[in-house]
Design a protein around this motif. Structure first.
Motif, short mmCIF file in Angstrom:
data_model
loop_
_atom_site.label_atom_id
_atom_site.label_comp_id
_atom_site.label_asym_id
_atom_site.label_seq_id
_atom_site.Cartn_x
_atom_site.Cartn_y
_atom_site.Cartn_z
N ASN A 102 0.84 -1.20 0.00
CA ASN A 102 0.00 0.00 0.00
C ASN A 102 0.87 1.25 0.00
O ASN A 102 0.60 2.20 -0.74
N ASP A 103 1.92 1.25 0.82
CA ASP A 103 2.83 2.40 0.87
C ASP A 103 3.51 2.61 -0.49
O ASP A 103 3.63 3.73 -0.97
N GLN A 104 3.92 1.51 -1.11
CA GLN A 104 4.57 1.59 -2.42
C GLN A 104 3.60 2.09 -3.49
O GLN A 104 3.95 2.95 -4.30
N LEU A 105 2.38 1.56 -3.49
CA LEU A 105 1.38 1.98 -4.46
C LEU A 105 1.07 3.46 -4.30
O LEU A 105 1.02 4.21 -5.28
N THR A 106 0.88 3.91 -3.07
CA THR A 106 0.59 5.32 -2.80
C THR A 106 1.74 6.20 -3.30
O THR A 106 1.51 7.21 -3.97
N ALA A 107 2.98 5.81 -3.00
CA ALA A 107 4.15 6.58 -3.44
C ALA A 107 4.24 6.61 -4.97
O ALA A 107 4.51 7.67 -5.55
N LEU A 108 3.99 5.48 -5.61
CA LEU A 108 4.04 5.43 -7.07
C LEU A 108 2.95 6.28 -7.71
O LEU A 108 3.19 6.99 -8.69
N LEU A 109 1.74 6.22 -7.17
CA LEU A 109 0.65 7.03 -7.71
C LEU A 109 0.93 8.52 -7.53
O LEU A 109 0.65 9.32 -8.43
N ARG A 110 1.49 8.90 -6.39
CA ARG A 110 1.85 10.32 -6.18
C ARG A 110 2.91 10.74 -7.18
O ARG A 110 2.85 11.85 -7.74
N LYS A 111 3.89 9.87 -7.41
CA LYS A 111 4.96 10.16 -8.37
C LYS A 111 4.38 10.32 -9.77
O LYS A 111 4.75 11.25 -10.50
N LEU A 112 3.48 9.42 -10.17
CA LEU A 112 2.85 9.52 -11.48
C LEU A 112 2.03 10.81 -11.60
O LEU A 112 2.09 11.51 -12.62
N ASN A 113 1.25 11.12 -10.56
CA ASN A 113 0.44 12.35 -10.57
C ASN A 113 1.31 13.58 -10.71
O ASN A 113 1.01 14.50 -11.47
N GLN A 114 2.41 13.60 -9.98
CA GLN A 114 3.32 14.74 -10.03
C GLN A 114 3.95 14.87 -11.42
O GLN A 114 4.00 15.96 -11.97
N ALA A 115 4.39 13.75 -11.98
CA ALA A 115 5.02 13.78 -13.31
C ALA A 115 4.01 14.21 -14.38
O ALA A 115 4.34 14.99 -15.28
N LEU A 116 2.79 13.73 -14.29
CA LEU A 116 1.78 14.07 -15.29
C LEU A 116 1.24 15.48 -15.12
O LEU A 116 0.68 16.05 -16.06
N ASN A 117 1.40 16.05 -13.94
CA ASN A 117 0.90 17.40 -13.66
C ASN A 117 1.89 18.48 -14.08
O ASN A 117 1.54 19.65 -14.06
N SER A 118 3.11 18.10 -14.42
CA SER A 118 4.11 19.13 -14.77
C SER A 118 4.23 19.35 -16.24
O SER A 118 3.63 18.76 -17.05
#
Length: 141
Positions: free
Chosen positions: A125-141
């Motif tokens: 769960n921690d890994q999934l949350t971190a990966l989704l945040r990373k994807l969101n951040q990358a796609l938001n820039s």
């Protein structure tokens, strides 16, 4: 671009669609949509937020958020007030009915989230949350 069933975009889109479908079903009896619940949730956390800030949090334009807020206001769940400092800004608050409905729907949505979290290990769960945040951040820039 890989359009197979294993493509990240496809998997994310499918998971979102299925989650929204389940949430829609769970919230149906309360007379609100998942998007409306999301707004109630944000207003519970940040009463007095501006419509502009709420739109940014939800990744939507102010017009779309405005229409959803209008529906919530018609249901007497949300109150809009003009900011006394900046008269152009509209501040958003939950009404007493909105707070009561949020209190009833929160356990339902926490249950849905808990069901999903229970499918994987706490580390996963921690890994999934971190990966989704990373994807969101990358796609938001």
């Amino acid at each position: 671009m890989d359009l197979s069933d294993d493509a990240i975009g496809y998997l994310l889109s499918r998971a979102y669609f299925l989650h929204k479908k389940k949430a829609t079903h769970l919230l149906e009896g309360f007379g609100i949509t998942p998007e409306q619940y999301g707004i109630l949730h944000q207003l519970n956390k940040q009463e007095g937020i501006t419509q502009k800030a709420l739109a940014e949090l939800h990744g939507k334009d102010q017009t779309s958020i405005g229409k959803t807020l209008e529906r919530l206001e018609n249901k007497k769940l949300v109150i809009r007030k003009t900011d006394q400092v900046d008269r152009r800004a509209i501040l958003l608050y939950l009404s007493s009915e909105g707070k009561a409905l949020y209190g009833k729907t929160l356990p339902v949505m926490q249950g849905l989230n808990g069901d999903l979290v229970n499918l994987i290990t706490p580390e996963g769960n921690d890994q999934l949350t971190a990966l989704l945040r990373k994807l969101n951040q990358a796609l938001n820039s």
